[in-house]
Design an enzyme around this catalytic site. Structure first.
Site, PDB file in Angstrom:
ATOM      1  CG  ASP A   1      -1.568   1.408   2.097  1.00 21.39           C
ATOM      2  OD1 ASP A   1      -2.765   1.707   0.745  1.00 21.39           O
ATOM      3  OD2 ASP A   1      -1.694   1.678   2.988  1.00 21.39           O
TER       4      ASP A   1
ATOM      5  CG  ASP B   1      -1.500   7.425   0.393  1.00 15.48           C
ATOM      6  OD1 ASP B   1      -0.018   7.845  -0.019  1.00 15.48           O
ATOM      7  OD2 ASP B   1      -2.789   8.258  -0.305  1.00 15.48           O
TER       8      ASP B   1
HETATM    9 MG   LIG Z   1      -2.466   3.203   4.012  1.00 18.85          MG
END
Ligand SMILES: [Mg+2]
Ligand SMILES: [Zn+2]
Length: 180
Positions: free
Chosen positions: A8, A10
């Protein structure tokens, strides 16, 4: 055969602002994440990034704007030998019911098709339960980090007692390298 790790973005690679990253100046690597990416490369792992960016369809930024931000950080890590095969972006809002907004698995399928690879059994490092869920649905091995939304996710993880939880991406990479 190449080894892949799904990440992922962020809250894992960069600091989650608890708001959208709409400008390159808002993209700050999480502590230790830059070196962690290098370490993955040194151990022959290639990287697929899967990121929900509904800010696009909320009209806060264009798809090109998001691409520019991704080019910004990907070029920095590419310079030091990291192989980011692709950054798969879901632009949709929840109510659009797309098949790619995590926990849906479309982003992983896109990457598999694009690169003719199989991500099943790969590690997937995320900070939200939607990452964990996406990983499990696709047959990846989820690792939850405490950075970003991580602590909130840990508190809300419910029955998932066996979930692997580590401090941050650096710790996740350490684990992945020692396991494989
Ligand atoms: Mg995230
Ligand atoms: Zn989508």
């Amino acid at each position: 055969m190449s080894k892949y790790v799904v990440l992922d973005r962020d809250g894992v690679i960069n600091v989650d602002l608890f708001d959208y990253v709409l400008d390159t100046k808002d993209f700050k690597f999480e502590k230790g994440s830059f070196d962690a990416l290098i370490k993955l490369a040194e151990n022959d792992f290639k990287i697929i990034v899967a990121t929900n960016q509904k800010c696009i369809n909320l009209g806060l930024i264009s798809a090109e704007g998001i691409e520019e931000i991704n080019d910004f950080w990907v070029s920095q890590v590419t310079e030091v030998g990291v192989s980011v095969k692709s950054v798969e972006v879901c632009p949709h809002r929840d109510e659009e019911m797309c098949n790619c907004r995590k926990p849906e698995t479309g982003l992983l399928e896109n990457a598999e098709r694009k690169h003719n690879i199989n991500l099943k059994d790969s590690y997937f490092v995320g900070d939200k339960l939607s990452d964990v869920e996406c990983a499990l649905r696709h047959g990846c091995k989820p690792i939850l980090v405490e950075t970003g939304y991580g602590l909130r996710s840990i508190a809300e993880r419910g029955h998932r007692e066996n979930l692997i939880i580590v401090k941050n991406l650096a710790a996740a990479v350490e684990m992945i390298i020692n396991e494989t």
